[in-house]
Enzyme design. Sequence first.
Site: not given
Ligand SMILES: *Cc1c(COP(=O)(O)O)cnc(C)c1O
Length: 431
Positions: A146, A269, A241
Amino acid sequence: MQLKRDTSDQLFEEAKKYFPGGVNSPVRAFKSVHGSPLFIHKGDKDRIYDEDGNEFIDFCCSWGPLIHGHNHPAIREAVAETIQHGLSFGTPTRSGVKIGQLITENHSYLDKVRFVCSGTEAVMSAIRLARGYTGKTKILKFEGCYHGHVDSLMVKAGSGLATFGISTSAGIPEALAQETLVLPLNDLAGVETLLAEHHEDLACIIIEPIPANNGLLIQDTSFLVWLRKLCDDYKILLIFDEVISGFRVGFEGAAGHYKVAPDLITFGKILGGGMPVGAFGGKAEIMDHVAPLGPVYQAGTLSANPVAIAAGIASLELCLQEGFYENLQLKTMDFVQRITEHTAAKGYDFSMQQIGSIFWLNFGKHRVITSDQINPEVNDLFKVLHLELLQKGIYLGPSGYEVGFISSAHTQESLDITVQAMCDSLDTLYR
Ligand SMILES: *Cc1c(COP(=O)(O)O)cnc(C)c1O
């Protein structure tokens, strides 16, 4: 014990009038577990408190940011001090310089960064940069990873989608989706074939180096090392990511853990210590293509606003304390080991996957590294466990595809209570 949920239920009914599905982010809706969502009004250390007066030991930790638990005094005080002087100026600030220095000096794979306000924004911008830098358009991602709700990445993505059985979102032009190629994780042959055909069009490969949004699909180091080499051979950018793994499995995240140098890394995060902060960064030569130095446009009214940055700095400084990550990891390993010793002794078809302070309940005995290896009944099983645990005062994210987090605020006592509650709940589930 029956959990009191009247006030949360009432609030949820009310919320549904104002927000689609009553929420502002879909996984919050408790659609794949029993009951309606709990409305939380307070968090402190490893506990959260809901509107009906229930107290829970929290393993969701706001979906990852709260590596120091709730309401950490150092973070709270940094924010409180900062807001005395206004919330935002839309100018550069001294604290902005400080956090830039803090993360680049303590991270081997970051020369320069750009701050944004969410993980999604970080990924969206990194993809644009990869395309702008290479002059190519296609991107490759992996099934089950994701990357936020970025248009071109909403293809076979994370837990919310797996949970609701949507493979891709409505509202994304087919022409755009076609620029995204998707392969299963760890599919070396697939990557090789695809690159042979498409490398001249491929701007980047993006991966969650520690995929943690669709179960916890810990990859072999060799796969990531191999991807790095392939990207070098074909002049394709490698994007990690690390919105979830960044500052979580060590200050240098997965890049540092596996000692693989990506070209760009995305963050979110933990970086904001509970405030909305994201960033993307990497090699200076690439980052210098971002405006105003370069032609890749990216901007943000509230980017690196001083309040969010104050929380970020306080949070990161705590992470940099001697032994911080070692302690978290030991605590988490012990927690996982005590539960899995019990389930192994009982012969349950259950195990846990863990890295650093991230864990996941794997309703199966074998290690899982691709999304299709996940037990398709995970949510049916998890649903039972989730309610059992709520009734015992333990809060996990409301989906079997979600990982749990242990923070530095989790006490031995809380973990002991949780181990017992988990073992008892699993006994009920498998009885
Ligand atoms: C949480 C997450 C996102 C999205 O971050 P948001 O602050 O919710 O937009 C993208 N990539 C990864 C790997 C994530 O865990």
